[in-house]
Design a protein around this motif. Sequence first.
Motif, PDB file in Angstrom:
ATOM      1  N   SER A  87     -29.596 -19.222   0.041  1.00 51.60           N
ATOM      2  CA  SER A  87     -30.123 -18.171  -0.830  1.00 51.60           C
ATOM      3  C   SER A  87     -30.647 -16.965  -0.049  1.00 51.60           C
ATOM      4  O   SER A  87     -31.351 -16.125  -0.612  1.00 51.60           O
ATOM      5  CB  SER A  87     -31.228 -18.739  -1.729  1.00 51.60           C
ATOM      6  N   TRP A 137     -29.909 -13.567  -1.721  1.00 46.50           N
ATOM      7  CA  TRP A 137     -30.747 -13.376  -2.900  1.00 46.50           C
ATOM      8  C   TRP A 137     -32.179 -13.041  -2.486  1.00 46.50           C
ATOM      9  O   TRP A 137     -32.791 -12.131  -3.043  1.00 46.50           O
ATOM     10  CB  TRP A 137     -30.718 -14.642  -3.759  1.00 46.50           C
ATOM     11  N   LEU A 138     -32.702 -13.748  -1.492  1.00 48.28           N
ATOM     12  CA  LEU A 138     -34.071 -13.488  -1.018  1.00 48.28           C
ATOM     13  C   LEU A 138     -34.193 -12.067  -0.480  1.00 48.28           C
ATOM     14  O   LEU A 138     -35.185 -11.379  -0.746  1.00 48.28           O
ATOM     15  CB  LEU A 138     -34.453 -14.500   0.063  1.00 48.28           C
ATOM     16  N   GLU A 139     -33.190 -11.628   0.261  1.00 48.53           N
ATOM     17  CA  GLU A 139     -33.228 -10.280   0.819  1.00 48.53           C
ATOM     18  C   GLU A 139     -33.217  -9.233  -0.292  1.00 48.53           C
ATOM     19  O   GLU A 139     -33.951  -8.240  -0.239  1.00 48.53           O
ATOM     20  CB  GLU A 139     -32.058 -10.059   1.770  1.00 48.53           C
ATOM     21  N   ARG A 140     -32.388  -9.444  -1.310  1.00 48.68           N
ATOM     22  CA  ARG A 140     -32.347  -8.497  -2.434  1.00 48.68           C
ATOM     23  C   ARG A 140     -33.693  -8.453  -3.159  1.00 48.68           C
ATOM     24  O   ARG A 140     -34.157  -7.384  -3.544  1.00 48.68           O
ATOM     25  CB  ARG A 140     -31.229  -8.870  -3.409  1.00 48.68           C
ATOM     26  N   LYS A 141     -34.312  -9.605  -3.357  1.00 49.65           N
ATOM     27  CA  LYS A 141     -35.601  -9.660  -4.059  1.00 49.65           C
ATOM     28  C   LYS A 141     -36.703  -8.978  -3.251  1.00 49.65           C
ATOM     29  O   LYS A 141     -37.581  -8.333  -3.810  1.00 49.65           O
ATOM     30  CB  LYS A 141     -36.006 -11.113  -4.367  1.00 49.65           C
ATOM     31  N   LEU A 142     -36.680  -9.145  -1.944  1.00 49.29           N
ATOM     32  CA  LEU A 142     -37.702  -8.543  -1.086  1.00 49.29           C
ATOM     33  C   LEU A 142     -37.482  -7.041  -0.910  1.00 49.29           C
ATOM     34  O   LEU A 142     -38.443  -6.293  -0.745  1.00 49.29           O
ATOM     35  CB  LEU A 142     -37.706  -9.212   0.292  1.00 49.29           C
ATOM     36  N   GLY A 143     -36.239  -6.605  -0.908  1.00 48.11           N
ATOM     37  CA  GLY A 143     -35.928  -5.201  -0.660  1.00 48.11           C
ATOM     38  C   GLY A 143     -36.069  -4.869   0.815  1.00 48.11           C
ATOM     39  O   GLY A 143     -36.560  -5.670   1.613  1.00 48.11           O
ATOM     40  N   THR A 147     -38.665  -6.753   3.356  1.00 45.95           N
ATOM     41  CA  THR A 147     -38.065  -7.471   4.476  1.00 45.95           C
ATOM     42  C   THR A 147     -38.648  -6.989   5.796  1.00 45.95           C
ATOM     43  O   THR A 147     -38.958  -7.795   6.682  1.00 45.95           O
ATOM     44  CB  THR A 147     -36.529  -7.283   4.477  1.00 45.95           C
TER      45      THR A 147
END
Length: 190
Positions: A152, A155-161, A165
């Motif tokens: 994931s 997905w984690l990177e997209r959520k953090l921005g 990040t």
Amino acid sequence: MISFSFKEIVSVSLILFAIIDILGSIPIIIQLRQREGVIQSEKATLVAGVLMIVFLFVGDGILKLFGIDFASFAIAGAIIIFLMGMEMVLGIHLFHSNPEVKTGSIVPLAFPLIVGAGTMTTLLSLRSAYALPNVLVGILLNLIFVYLVLKSSNWLERKLGQNGTEVLRKVFGVILLAIAIKLFKTNVTF
């Protein structure tokens, strides 16, 4: 006869979860994925699993075979972790990769990040304190969680921005530096 103990499995799983600290490694995983283009979740999890199981059974003997004491092994891991922390804090690249050869899923991800000196030491301790089948189940449960986190990472990177990040990378870089220094201090004798 194989005897499983729910209590032992939970204890082993929680101990390994705390030592592996895959959640704390999320910024490093994201950084590796950005640098290499992809994290090979299956490969990293499989290699980490093989390393853990092999070290569980023959780790002490392997180190003795090469004439390496555990403190020296831990210091080598501490140096790699320190350099990774420096990369994260300073925004530099010390570990250069060949674009055609994607090794980041093995080094530094599977080893020493997931299976480092702390994990290996813990496995030897767990082997002496708990029944072997329960330790193996604890390893398996942690590997499943590690795989899910690695899988994931996009997905984690997209959520953090980008900003999230970057902040996490700096914070966890300092934490990695502190862990490396602690490992170094604990294992160096003058």
